[in-house]
Design a protein around this motif. Structure first.
Motif, PDB file in Angstrom:
ATOM      1  N   ILE A   1       0.844  -1.210   0.000  1.00  0.00           N
ATOM      2  CA  ILE A   1       0.000   0.000   0.000  1.00  0.00           C
ATOM      3  C   ILE A   1       0.875   1.255   0.000  1.00  0.00           C
ATOM      4  O   ILE A   1       0.597   2.221  -0.713  1.00  0.00           O
ATOM      5  CB  ILE A   1      -0.939  -0.012   1.223  1.00  0.00           C
ATOM      6  CG1 ILE A   1      -1.915  -1.175   1.123  1.00  0.00           C
ATOM      7  CG2 ILE A   1      -1.696   1.311   1.325  1.00  0.00           C
ATOM      8  CD1 ILE A   1      -2.522  -1.580   2.457  1.00  0.00           C
ATOM      9  N   MET A   2       1.941   1.227   0.785  1.00  0.00           N
ATOM     10  CA  MET A   2       2.835   2.388   0.819  1.00  0.00           C
ATOM     11  C   MET A   2       3.471   2.636  -0.549  1.00  0.00           C
ATOM     12  O   MET A   2       3.582   3.784  -0.995  1.00  0.00           O
ATOM     13  CB  MET A   2       3.913   2.179   1.882  1.00  0.00           C
ATOM     14  CG  MET A   2       3.389   2.242   3.301  1.00  0.00           C
ATOM     15  SD  MET A   2       4.658   1.768   4.511  1.00  0.00           S
ATOM     16  CE  MET A   2       3.672   1.738   6.024  1.00  0.00           C
TER      17      MET A   2
ATOM     18  N   TYR B   1       0.199  10.080  -3.095  1.00  0.00           N
ATOM     19  CA  TYR B   1      -0.535  10.194  -1.841  1.00  0.00           C
ATOM     20  C   TYR B   1       0.410   9.989  -0.656  1.00  0.00           C
ATOM     21  O   TYR B   1       1.366   9.231  -0.730  1.00  0.00           O
ATOM     22  CB  TYR B   1      -1.643   9.123  -1.768  1.00  0.00           C
ATOM     23  CG  TYR B   1      -2.937   9.522  -2.436  1.00  0.00           C
ATOM     24  CD1 TYR B   1      -2.941  10.207  -3.643  1.00  0.00           C
ATOM     25  CD2 TYR B   1      -4.154   9.185  -1.866  1.00  0.00           C
ATOM     26  CE1 TYR B   1      -4.126  10.562  -4.254  1.00  0.00           C
ATOM     27  CE2 TYR B   1      -5.352   9.530  -2.472  1.00  0.00           C
ATOM     28  CZ  TYR B   1      -5.328  10.219  -3.664  1.00  0.00           C
ATOM     29  OH  TYR B   1      -6.509  10.565  -4.264  1.00  0.00           O
ATOM     30  N   GLY B   2       0.068  10.631   0.447  1.00  0.00           N
ATOM     31  CA  GLY B   2       0.724  10.310   1.693  1.00  0.00           C
ATOM     32  C   GLY B   2       0.115   9.046   2.287  1.00  0.00           C
ATOM     33  O   GLY B   2      -0.905   8.544   1.793  1.00  0.00           O
ATOM     34  N   TYR B   3       0.715   8.537   3.335  1.00  0.00           N
ATOM     35  CA  TYR B   3       0.150   7.362   4.008  1.00  0.00           C
ATOM     36  C   TYR B   3       0.514   7.410   5.485  1.00  0.00           C
ATOM     37  O   TYR B   3       1.504   8.033   5.887  1.00  0.00           O
ATOM     38  CB  TYR B   3       0.647   6.061   3.391  1.00  0.00           C
ATOM     39  CG  TYR B   3       2.159   5.942   3.326  1.00  0.00           C
ATOM     40  CD1 TYR B   3       2.833   6.242   2.147  1.00  0.00           C
ATOM     41  CD2 TYR B   3       2.893   5.538   4.431  1.00  0.00           C
ATOM     42  CE1 TYR B   3       4.212   6.154   2.083  1.00  0.00           C
ATOM     43  CE2 TYR B   3       4.269   5.443   4.371  1.00  0.00           C
ATOM     44  CZ  TYR B   3       4.924   5.750   3.197  1.00  0.00           C
ATOM     45  OH  TYR B   3       6.290   5.672   3.140  1.00  0.00           O
ATOM     46  N   PHE B   4      -0.306   6.764   6.269  1.00  0.00           N
ATOM     47  CA  PHE B   4      -0.070   6.683   7.716  1.00  0.00           C
ATOM     48  C   PHE B   4      -0.639   5.355   8.179  1.00  0.00           C
ATOM     49  O   PHE B   4      -1.780   5.026   7.860  1.00  0.00           O
ATOM     50  CB  PHE B   4      -0.778   7.833   8.440  1.00  0.00           C
ATOM     51  CG  PHE B   4      -0.477   7.903   9.908  1.00  0.00           C
ATOM     52  CD1 PHE B   4       0.708   8.463  10.368  1.00  0.00           C
ATOM     53  CD2 PHE B   4      -1.381   7.408  10.837  1.00  0.00           C
ATOM     54  CE1 PHE B   4       0.992   8.535  11.728  1.00  0.00           C
ATOM     55  CE2 PHE B   4      -1.111   7.474  12.202  1.00  0.00           C
ATOM     56  CZ  PHE B   4       0.078   8.043  12.646  1.00  0.00           C
ATOM     57  N   SER B   5       0.167   4.586   8.896  1.00  0.00           N
ATOM     58  CA  SER B   5      -0.336   3.308   9.392  1.00  0.00           C
ATOM     59  C   SER B   5      -0.376   3.319  10.911  1.00  0.00           C
ATOM     60  O   SER B   5       0.491   3.912  11.557  1.00  0.00           O
ATOM     61  CB  SER B   5       0.529   2.153   8.891  1.00  0.00           C
ATOM     62  OG  SER B   5       1.820   2.217   9.450  1.00  0.00           O
ATOM     63  N   THR B   6      -1.384   2.685  11.427  1.00  0.00           N
ATOM     64  CA  THR B   6      -1.523   2.631  12.884  1.00  0.00           C
ATOM     65  C   THR B   6      -2.326   1.408  13.302  1.00  0.00           C
ATOM     66  O   THR B   6      -3.110   0.866  12.528  1.00  0.00           O
ATOM     67  CB  THR B   6      -2.201   3.911  13.435  1.00  0.00           C
ATOM     68  OG1 THR B   6      -2.270   3.836  14.858  1.00  0.00           O
ATOM     69  CG2 THR B   6      -3.611   4.071  12.877  1.00  0.00           C
ATOM     70  N   GLU B   7      -2.104   1.015  14.540  1.00  0.00           N
ATOM     71  CA  GLU B   7      -2.888  -0.052  15.154  1.00  0.00           C
ATOM     72  C   GLU B   7      -3.824   0.534  16.212  1.00  0.00           C
ATOM     73  O   GLU B   7      -4.454  -0.225  16.949  1.00  0.00           O
ATOM     74  CB  GLU B   7      -1.947  -1.056  15.830  1.00  0.00           C
ATOM     75  CG  GLU B   7      -0.887  -1.612  14.900  1.00  0.00           C
ATOM     76  CD  GLU B   7      -1.023  -3.093  14.698  1.00  0.00           C
ATOM     77  OE1 GLU B   7      -1.455  -3.775  15.632  1.00  0.00           O
ATOM     78  OE2 GLU B   7      -0.703  -3.563  13.597  1.00  0.00           O
ATOM     79  N   HIS B   8      -3.846   1.844  16.323  1.00  0.00           N
ATOM     80  CA  HIS B   8      -4.611   2.477  17.392  1.00  0.00           C
ATOM     81  C   HIS B   8      -5.877   3.118  16.824  1.00  0.00           C
ATOM     82  O   HIS B   8      -5.809   4.049  16.029  1.00  0.00           O
ATOM     83  CB  HIS B   8      -3.760   3.517  18.103  1.00  0.00           C
ATOM     84  CG  HIS B   8      -4.299   3.879  19.449  1.00  0.00           C
ATOM     85  ND1 HIS B   8      -5.529   4.461  19.607  1.00  0.00           N
ATOM     86  CD2 HIS B   8      -3.787   3.729  20.685  1.00  0.00           C
ATOM     87  CE1 HIS B   8      -5.743   4.652  20.893  1.00  0.00           C
ATOM     88  NE2 HIS B   8      -4.708   4.218  21.574  1.00  0.00           N
ATOM     89  N   SER B   9      -7.014   2.628  17.293  1.00  0.00           N
ATOM     90  CA  SER B   9      -8.283   3.044  16.694  1.00  0.00           C
ATOM     91  C   SER B   9      -8.681   4.466  17.046  1.00  0.00           C
ATOM     92  O   SER B   9      -9.652   4.979  16.486  1.00  0.00           O
ATOM     93  CB  SER B   9      -9.394   2.077  17.123  1.00  0.00           C
ATOM     94  OG  SER B   9      -9.561   2.111  18.525  1.00  0.00           O
TER      95      SER B   9
END
Ligand code: ZN
Length: 308
Positions: free
Chosen positions: A86-87, A95-103
């Protein structure tokens, strides 16, 4: 709706964001002094800002939010491989991207940065009720979502909108012996932008999901399995189970789409993506890239892909 606090997100932030070293400088966010160091692990709650990292401020908008929280089965390899794919796609899209596990990222202010959310193997009851509502309001503005593999298992039924309107099918099981099999995937809608560049069919090596029934006619079927090319009658955790859905690829869809609401918000689900090797295959990676571009409205300005 989950009630427990998530305590392990900071480490995953560092891993998924590729930070060489943890951020250590305190930063004021909404009046609270937080750091992304070990202090933050025991500090934030579900209600705290999810973006207590300076990286978030550097993300260019439009952007893709990659969400990978797991409160049920964790697809370690699929999360890493999918997030990387995806990145790479985001960079090609500009596009920029940001990944997280925090809802906690699911709030109106922070979602504003994003055009699409990818649920990359999210499992279990990951979002609180207010977070679910914030996402639904954001999506209704004409935003997009892509759901990958485990994000389509049966562990999301507490969130009715997600399970019924975005996913639309109930996972039953998958073969376990062998767990991963080559199967022929037939494209059911060759004109659809998500299937652009894919032939009439292709062979893919995957853990193949079986669902209780195909999604309803509200959904657009994009690809299905030829069950004669793998073993859907299989040893499933010690029991021989018949996981057949039907002899035709239409009977056993594995990729589908939907356009939701008056703004025709675009949603795609693909059952492929258990392992990082999924993205070694041209077709799976192309379908993912197509899905990102389509749900972000970079393709198909006339929304012909919303026609059933
Ligand atoms: Zn899996």
């Amino acid at each position: 709706m989950k009630k427990l606090h998530t305590l392990s997100f900071a480490l995953t932030f560092s891993l998924l964001l590729g930070c060489a070293a943890p951020e250590t400088s305190p930063k004021k966010i909404d009046g609270a002094k937080v750091t992304a160091s070990a202090d933050a692990v025991s500090g934030p709650t579900l209600e705290a800002p999810a973006t207590s990292t300076r990286f978030f401020d550097t993300v260019n908008s439009p952007a893709i939010l990659i969400f990978t929280e797991t409160r049920d089965w964790r697809h370690e390899e699929g999360i890493v491989g999918g997030s990387l794919a995806i990145m790479k796609a985001a960079k090609e899209m500009g596009y920029g991207y940001f990944s997280t596990e925090h809802s906690a990222i699911f709030n109106a202010k922070e979602l504003e940065k994003f055009e699409i959310v990818v649920f990359n193997n999210m499992t279990g009851d990951a979002l609180t009720k207010p977070q679910e509502e914030a996402f639904e309001a954001w999506l209704a503005e004409g935003k997009g979502a892509v759901l990958i593999h485990g994000s389509g298992d049966s562990s999301h039924q507490d969130w009715g909108f997600y399970h019924n309107e975005m996913l639309g099918a109930t996972f039953v099981s998958h073969p376990a012996d062998p767990q991963f099999q080559d199967a022929r995937v037939e494209v059911l809608n060759r004109a659809h932008p998500v299937m652009a560049g894919i032939g009439q069919d292709f062979i893919a090596h995957e853990e193949w999901y079986t669902f209780a029934a195909p999604p309803s006619d509200d959904f657009i079927m994009l690809a299905g399995l030829d069950e004669s090319t793998y073993s859907p009658v299989n040893n499933v955790w010690g029991d021989v189970s018949d996981l057949r859905m039907g002899p035709e690829p239409e009977d056993h869809p594995v990729i589908w789409a939907r356009c939701l609401g008056e703004n025709q918000s675009r949603v795609v689900y693909t059952a492929m993506g258990h392992r990082h090797e999924t993205y070694d295959a041209r077709e799976a990676t192309l379908i993912l890239n197509n899905a990102l571009n389509w749900t972000a409205r970079k393709t198909d300005p006339e929304s012909q892909g919303c026609q059933k």
